[in-house]
Design a protein around this motif. Structure first.
Motif, PDB file in Angstrom:
ATOM      1  N   GLU A   6      -6.442  -3.251  26.222  1.00 13.60           N
ATOM      2  CA  GLU A   6      -6.963  -3.788  27.477  1.00 13.60           C
ATOM      3  C   GLU A   6      -7.516  -5.196  27.304  1.00 13.60           C
ATOM      4  O   GLU A   6      -7.513  -5.980  28.217  1.00 13.60           O
ATOM      5  N   LYS A   7      -8.005  -5.530  26.101  1.00 12.70           N
ATOM      6  CA  LYS A   7      -8.599  -6.839  25.842  1.00 12.70           C
ATOM      7  C   LYS A   7      -7.550  -7.907  25.514  1.00 12.70           C
ATOM      8  O   LYS A   7      -7.809  -9.081  25.626  1.00 12.70           O
ATOM      9  N   ARG A   8      -6.366  -7.496  25.071  1.00 17.40           N
ATOM     10  CA  ARG A   8      -5.354  -8.438  24.622  1.00 17.40           C
ATOM     11  C   ARG A   8      -4.600  -9.054  25.793  1.00 17.40           C
ATOM     12  O   ARG A   8      -4.161  -8.362  26.692  1.00 17.40           O
ATOM     13  N   LYS A   9      -4.434 -10.371  25.721  1.00 20.11           N
ATOM     14  CA  LYS A   9      -3.682 -11.086  26.750  1.00 20.11           C
ATOM     15  C   LYS A   9      -2.185 -10.966  26.531  1.00 20.11           C
ATOM     16  O   LYS A   9      -1.414 -10.990  27.472  1.00 20.11           O
ATOM     17  N   PHE A  10      -1.779 -10.888  25.249  1.00 19.08           N
ATOM     18  CA  PHE A  10      -0.360 -10.900  24.904  1.00 19.08           C
ATOM     19  C   PHE A  10      -0.015  -9.686  24.055  1.00 19.08           C
ATOM     20  O   PHE A  10      -0.800  -9.275  23.215  1.00 19.08           O
ATOM     21  N   PRO A  11       1.177  -9.114  24.270  1.00 22.65           N
ATOM     22  CA  PRO A  11       1.579  -7.961  23.448  1.00 22.65           C
ATOM     23  C   PRO A  11       1.784  -8.368  21.993  1.00 22.65           C
ATOM     24  O   PRO A  11       2.148  -9.505  21.702  1.00 22.65           O
ATOM     25  N   SER A  44       1.652 -12.146  17.818  1.00 22.50           N
ATOM     26  CA  SER A  44       1.644 -12.256  19.273  1.00 22.50           C
ATOM     27  C   SER A  44       1.860 -13.720  19.603  1.00 22.50           C
ATOM     28  O   SER A  44       1.988 -14.566  18.716  1.00 22.50           O
ATOM     29  N   GLN A  45       1.849 -14.024  20.866  1.00 19.90           N
ATOM     30  CA  GLN A  45       2.064 -15.406  21.304  1.00 19.90           C
ATOM     31  C   GLN A  45       0.958 -16.327  20.800  1.00 19.90           C
ATOM     32  O   GLN A  45       1.192 -17.499  20.563  1.00 19.90           O
ATOM     33  N   GLU A  46      -0.254 -15.804  20.612  1.00 22.49           N
ATOM     34  CA  GLU A  46      -1.380 -16.654  20.221  1.00 22.49           C
ATOM     35  C   GLU A  46      -1.944 -16.391  18.835  1.00 22.49           C
ATOM     36  O   GLU A  46      -2.823 -17.109  18.395  1.00 22.49           O
ATOM     37  N   GLY A  47      -1.467 -15.372  18.123  1.00 23.09           N
ATOM     38  CA  GLY A  47      -2.085 -15.105  16.837  1.00 23.09           C
ATOM     39  C   GLY A  47      -1.289 -14.185  15.945  1.00 23.09           C
ATOM     40  O   GLY A  47      -0.226 -13.686  16.315  1.00 23.09           O
TER      41      GLY A  47
END
Length: 94
Positions: A6-11, A44-47
């Motif tokens: 729920e906290k993650r913006k990207f899968p 993920s897209q950011e990390g």
């Protein structure tokens, strides 16, 4: 129990592959670059998430080597110890 999805913006995409990163460390009055190995566990897209043998401190900036021999900068966001290894989560600088 907290639902982290729920906290993650990207899968996140799971993986299990070797990774190399470098970081700068103080050696007395000199700064030197140290290379280390890790096992990439998800991206993920950011990390990235990975496992390493030694503890990194949140806030540390590392350089992650890509398959094409270029590097990406990342900041350590969190670290957790699991069975003698360290699980690390980093945010990629864009």
């Amino acid at each position: 129990m907290v639902d982290y999805k729920e906290k993650r913006k990207f899968p996140r995409i799971g993986c299990d592959m070797p990774m190399t990163f470098t970081m700068s460390v103080m050696d007395f009055a000199n700064i030197k670059s140290v290379a280390a190995s890790a096992t990439l566990s998800d991206i993920s897209q950011e990390g990235y998430g990975f496992f390493t043998d030694f503890k990194l401190e949140p806030g540390t900036v590392i350089r992650i080597k890509r398959d094409d021999d270029t590097y990406v900068l990342a900041k350590v966001k969190w670290v957790g110890e699991i069975e003698g290894k360290y699980r690390v989560g980093v945010l990629i600088y864009k």
